[in-house]
Write an enzyme that holds these catalytic residues in place. Structure first.
Site, PDB file in Angstrom:
ATOM      1  N   ASP A  87      70.504  56.643  68.314  1.00 37.93           N
ATOM      2  CA  ASP A  87      69.876  55.343  67.829  1.00 37.93           C
ATOM      3  C   ASP A  87      71.349  54.456  67.505  1.00 37.93           C
ATOM      4  OD1 ASP A  87      68.542  53.576  66.229  1.00 37.93           O
ATOM      5  OD2 ASP A  87      69.495  54.165  64.223  1.00 37.93           O
ATOM      6  N   HIS A 101      66.129  54.800  68.869  1.00 37.79           N
ATOM      7  CA  HIS A 101      65.710  53.718  68.012  1.00 37.79           C
ATOM      8  C   HIS A 101      64.154  53.602  68.336  1.00 37.79           C
ATOM      9  CE1 HIS A 101      66.386  50.737  64.966  1.00 37.79           C
ATOM     10  NE2 HIS A 101      65.120  50.124  65.495  1.00 37.79           N
ATOM     11  N   SER A 112      64.166  51.046  60.709  1.00 37.98           N
ATOM     12  CA  SER A 112      64.630  49.836  61.303  1.00 37.98           C
ATOM     13  C   SER A 112      64.554  48.754  60.288  1.00 37.98           C
ATOM     14  CB  SER A 112      63.920  49.438  62.643  1.00 37.98           C
ATOM     15  OG  SER A 112      64.847  48.550  63.271  1.00 37.98           O
ATOM     16  N   TYR A 113      64.184  47.575  60.720  1.00 37.76           N
ATOM     17  CA  TYR A 113      63.980  46.520  59.611  1.00 37.76           C
ATOM     18  C   TYR A 113      63.310  46.935  58.313  1.00 37.76           C
ATOM     19  CZ  TYR A 113      63.636  41.757  58.056  1.00 37.76           C
ATOM     20  OH  TYR A 113      63.603  40.459  57.351  1.00 37.76           O
ATOM     21  N   TRP A 155      64.823  42.136  70.115  1.00 34.00           N
ATOM     22  CA  TRP A 155      64.326  41.753  68.697  1.00 34.00           C
ATOM     23  C   TRP A 155      63.614  40.433  68.808  1.00 34.00           C
ATOM     24  CZ3 TRP A 155      65.839  39.638  63.836  1.00 34.00           C
ATOM     25  CH2 TRP A 155      65.058  40.179  62.848  1.00 34.00           C
ATOM     26  N   TYR A 204      56.112  43.555  61.671  1.00 32.58           N
ATOM     27  CA  TYR A 204      55.784  43.661  63.233  1.00 32.58           C
ATOM     28  C   TYR A 204      54.256  43.651  63.187  1.00 32.58           C
ATOM     29  CZ  TYR A 204      60.649  44.775  63.517  1.00 32.58           C
ATOM     30  OH  TYR A 204      62.148  44.708  63.603  1.00 32.58           O
TER      31      TYR A 204
END
Length: 574
Positions: A253, A287, A113-114, A160, A41
């Site tokens: 989440d 999230h 997250s990722y 996303w 990101y």
């Protein structure tokens, strides 16, 4: 403290691709341990800061912080394919950080997250310098990031792809000649008119995304947990991982249960005694919302990530494992208990004194809407008629809050009031009498249902609701099951129309005190759209089916003496 900053250090991977990396470290001479964050990101953005905080406290605590654009993103070379190179690239980057003159050779990984999924993939590779991780709001298996209960997390997938991946990097792709201004305009239009994209069928017919994010369509081709997904994460990953993890999650989440599962599985199956020393922190967060303040509910001044002391908790965690400075007396589990809005430390998850109590479904055959005759109680059912509703995928129940992550969806997340959907005839409601004493529900929540359908396949959704004395119907947790996956996510089995089946729906988990005068409600339906894709009810491949394929389903819920459907709640009495 003075911080030395090195920007865009190009770190070589084993195949020659170089990844852009920023280093923040104390200016004083000497070796320090390293905290590594790898993200798709942009390391120049602050999107990573919610679950990590600012770099400065970590550097002041004696760490070097290394932040890297993953392969094919922003300043890094190569081609981005989600998860494809993350394990190997993490191993190479960890080795590079450990070999630097300013490094002690001990590395931890951080991020949510990722960024958290990358940590699990890296840990399973057993790089010798990696000593601990702190993954937030994520599971370990990539399948879990796209499917829940066999249903596609549709709103999240579009969010996303459009916002986090495509829109953010399109200017750079345009400069490199890999995209055009027309592509950017099309993405902006898609985000602006997201409802049109939600309604578009079939799901695999989106030319804009096929051009900009072709990997999404490979995921659509594999709704089962098959070899395509299994090869992305070691089957024995937990046994392979020999380092400890600080697991961080939020009650709202969408990966809450996967965060909890990582904690539990590592405690049981971790590949070393250190690996089995897990910690778990769960707050009233979603999230992307770490404030504890939602559009329809504020959990108070102690609810935010900042107030929880998460940065300090992570520093203590890495001090323990990277500096061997274990002066902490913390219990392994820290939870925010909603309803009374308090933090509490516990010995384990589920809490050792949990009592699992069945709340049985009852009605006179008309539980449809909140004004129906559905009730929920500790009394076992006798001879009662089933409840019936029509699920039409052309008119799905709209998503109202919950563990969502959709484009423009921060206003539609968390503990939203459900009264608007409880007026629908395709929503069954079962409600207790007003509570005469506090009822604490802390732990995993399951719904055991006896059902039948006129269709070969359909979905069942469920929500746990806190009903206030004034009628407000606040979502606490929810879940879904695509019935073809009732036996296994890897081996779908269609239904015989009219035959009765036993289902177990996972409603995730919560920690909520239902106050005196409140009521506990269970909602049941067959859609929660666009959070999840619509089941077409045909039993076919949903991603390839268009409007002409949609089939109505007459769905039934049984609750009698031989088929006692019930909500199994984890009750804490102290």
């Amino acid at each position: 403290m003075e911080i030395r900053i090195e920007k865009n250090v190009m770190v070589p991977m084993r195949d020659g691709i170089k990844l852009a990396t920023d280093v923040y470290r104390p200016a004083e001479e000497g070796r320090v341990p390293v905290l590594l964050m790898r993200l798709p990101y942009s390391k120049e953005s602050q999107i990573w800061s919610g679950w990590f905080g600012d770099v400065q406290p970590y550097v002041q605590a004696g760490y070097a912080v290394v932040i890297q654009d993953v392969r094919g993103r922003f300043a890094s070379e190569g081609t981005f394919v989600p998860y494809e190179h993350e394990a190997a690239d993490s191993v190479d980057t960890i080795a590079w950080t450990a070999a630097q003159s300013w490094s002690t050779g001990r590395v931890g990984m951080v991020g949510g997250s990722y960024l958290g999924a990358i940590q699990w993939l890296a840990a399973a590779e057993q790089p010798p310098a990696l000593r601990a991780i702190a993954p937030a709001i994520i599971g370990g298996d990539p399948y879990d990031q796209f499917y829940q209960g066999g249903a596609l997390q549709f709103g999240k997938a579009l969010n996303w792809i459009l916002s986090a991946l495509t829109f953010s990097e399109l200017p750079a792709r345009i400069r490199r000649g890999e995209a055009t201004m027309q592509d950017l305009e099309a993405v902006v239009q898609a985000i602006t008119d997201i409802d049109a994209l939600y309604q578009h069928l079939p799901l695999n017919d989106l030319p804009l995304l096929q051009k900009l994010a072709p990997f999404h369509f490979k995921d659509l081709e594999h709704p089962d947990y098959d070899e395509y997904w299994q090869q992305k994460f070691y089957k024995d990953a937990y046994e392979r991982i020999t380092i400890p993890a600080l697991n961080i999650g939020g009650w709202f989440d969408l990966y809450l249960n996967k965060t909890i599962a990582n904690y539990q599985r590592m405690k049981r199956r971790g590949g070393s005694s250190n690996a089995r020393q897990q910690q778990l922190i769960i707050g009233p967060w979603s999230h992307m919302n770490t404030s504890g303040n939602f559009p329809e509910r504020d959990f108070g001044p102690l609810a935010s990530v900042a107030a929880s002391g998460l940065t300090q908790a992570q520093i203590r965690w890495f001090d323990r494992w990277l500096k061997e400075s274990d002066s902490s007396q913390e219990k392994p589990v820290k939870l925010f208990v909603m309803g009374i809005n308090q933090w509490r430390e516990e010995e384990d998850w589920p809490l050792p004194d949990t009592q699992y109590r069945p709340y049985y479904l009852h009605s006179a055959g008309r539980a449809n809407t909140a004004n129906g005759n559905g009730t929920l109680s500790l009394e076992q059912p006798g001879e009662e008629p089933e409840d019936v509703y029509l699920y039409d995928p052309r008119y799905p129940v709209p998503t109202v809050g919950g563990a969502t992550l959709m484009p423009g969806g921060q206003a539609n997340v968390g503990p939203r009031d459900q009264r608007s959907v409880e007026r629908r005839d395709d929503v069954l409601c079962y409600t207790t009498a007003p509570l005469e004493r506090l009822v604490e529900v802390t732990g995993p929540i399951q719904l055991h249902l006896s059902i039948s359908s006129s269709a070969r396949d359909t979905d069942f959704t469920a929500k746990l609701i806190d009903v206030y004395p004034d009628g407000r119907s606040e979502l606490t947790s929810d879940g879904i099951l695509r019935v073809r996956y009732r036996e296994s996510l890897a081996r779908p089995v269609l239904m015989q129309p009219g035959e009765v089946y036993q289902l177990c729906l996972d409603l995730q988990a919560t920690s909520n005190v239902f106050l005196v005068g409140h009521r506990i409600r269970l909602e049941i339906s067959s859609s929660n759209f666009p959070r999840f894709d619509r089941n077409t009810n045909t039993g076919g491949t949903i991603a390839t089916e268009g409007e002409q394929n949609l089939v109505q389903a007459v769905n039934r819920v049984y609750h009698d003496s031989t088929r006692p459907s019930h909500l199994l709640l984890p009750i804490i009495e102290r």
